[in-house]
Design a protein around this motif. Structure first.
Motif, PDB file in Angstrom:
ATOM      1  N   THR A 171       0.850  -1.187   0.000  1.00 28.46           N
ATOM      2  CA  THR A 171       0.000   0.000   0.000  1.00 28.46           C
ATOM      3  C   THR A 171       0.887   1.238   0.000  1.00 28.46           C
ATOM      4  OG1 THR A 171      -1.755  -1.154   1.172  1.00 28.46           O
ATOM      5  CG2 THR A 171      -1.761   1.255   1.311  1.00 28.46           C
ATOM      6  N   VAL A 172       0.635   2.135  -0.949  1.00 28.60           N
ATOM      7  CA  VAL A 172       1.410   3.369  -1.027  1.00 28.60           C
ATOM      8  C   VAL A 172       0.603   4.579  -0.578  1.00 28.60           C
ATOM      9  CG1 VAL A 172       3.013   2.548  -2.791  1.00 28.60           C
ATOM     10  CG2 VAL A 172       0.894   3.671  -3.493  1.00 28.60           C
ATOM     11  N   TRP A 173      -0.714   4.431  -0.507  1.00 30.03           N
ATOM     12  CA  TRP A 173      -1.560   5.540  -0.051  1.00 30.03           C
ATOM     13  C   TRP A 173      -2.899   4.976   0.373  1.00 30.03           C
ATOM     14  CZ3 TRP A 173      -6.205   7.904  -0.890  1.00 30.03           C
ATOM     15  CH2 TRP A 173      -6.341   9.203  -0.395  1.00 30.03           C
ATOM     16  N   GLN A 174      -3.513   5.620   1.401  1.00 37.73           N
ATOM     17  CA  GLN A 174      -4.820   5.192   1.874  1.00 37.73           C
ATOM     18  C   GLN A 174      -5.615   6.399   2.338  1.00 37.73           C
ATOM     19  OE1 GLN A 174      -4.572   2.160   4.880  1.00 37.73           O
ATOM     20  NE2 GLN A 174      -6.376   1.174   4.054  1.00 37.73           N
ATOM     21  N   SER A 175      -6.923   6.374   2.100  1.00 42.23           N
ATOM     22  CA  SER A 175      -7.804   7.469   2.513  1.00 42.23           C
ATOM     23  C   SER A 175      -7.647   7.775   3.995  1.00 42.23           C
ATOM     24  CB  SER A 175      -9.269   7.100   2.251  1.00 42.23           C
ATOM     25  OG  SER A 175      -9.526   7.003   0.884  1.00 42.23           O
ATOM     26  N   MET A 176      -7.731   9.065   4.319  1.00 43.80           N
ATOM     27  CA  MET A 176      -7.617   9.502   5.715  1.00 43.80           C
ATOM     28  C   MET A 176      -8.631  10.605   6.034  1.00 43.80           C
ATOM     29  SD  MET A 176      -5.095   7.830   7.147  1.00 43.80           S
ATOM     30  CE  MET A 176      -4.572   8.848   8.495  1.00 43.80           C
ATOM     31  N   PRO A 177      -9.919  10.412   5.755  1.00 41.42           N
ATOM     32  CA  PRO A 177     -10.898  11.465   6.034  1.00 41.42           C
ATOM     33  C   PRO A 177     -11.162  11.587   7.536  1.00 41.42           C
ATOM     34  CG  PRO A 177     -12.020   9.528   5.246  1.00 41.42           C
ATOM     35  CD  PRO A 177     -10.535   9.230   5.194  1.00 41.42           C
TER      36      PRO A 177
END
Length: 139
Positions: A118-124
């Protein structure tokens, strides 16, 4: 970092309603993909001139460059969470993916042994307790 600066310039031009500056950053055959409720295709409406730049404000909360892609995340309270993934080639935006009210995980599938990661993941931050559909983007 050049791709990051181009995408930042895009959002600045959008916020100011400078359509000519926006057009210079986009390929004439921009490839587009959208995931979310049809009535939430805000970026498409702005870029095609169907809506004004003031109808929906795109205020990036994070901008992350991953290879040829720039991932931009923004949210406006509990009702609007979006992720934009812009792909650039030779300083021009050639591909755009828009995710509205969708959790996104970006994984790098290039062979590095047998692993991908994983290089990026949502962070809302204000939407953690909200149920949203989830999607995986492989790059």
């Amino acid at each position: 970092m050049q791709n990051n600066a181009i995408v930042e310039a895009l959002y600045k031009a959008l916020a100011q309603g400078h359509t000519e500056a926006v057009a210079k950053l986009l390929a004439s055959d921009l490839e587009w993909w959208f995931h979310g409720p049809p009535q939430s295709q805000h970026m498409m409406r702005v870029l095609t001139g169907e809506a004004s730049h003031t109808d929906f404000r795109f205020e990036p909360r994070s901008i992350t460059e991953v290879g040829d892609c720039v991932i931009v995340e923004g949210w406006e309270g509990a009702k609007a969470y979006w992720v934009h993934v812009w792909t650039l080639k030779e300083g021009l935006i050639t591909h755009f993916r828009e995710y509205f009210n969708t959790w996104l995980t970006v994984r790098d599938l290039k062979p590095q042994g047998w692993e991908n990661f994983t290089v990026w993941q949502s962070m809302p931050r204000d939407l953690f307790h909200r149920s949203l559909p989830s999607i995986l983007l492989a790059i």
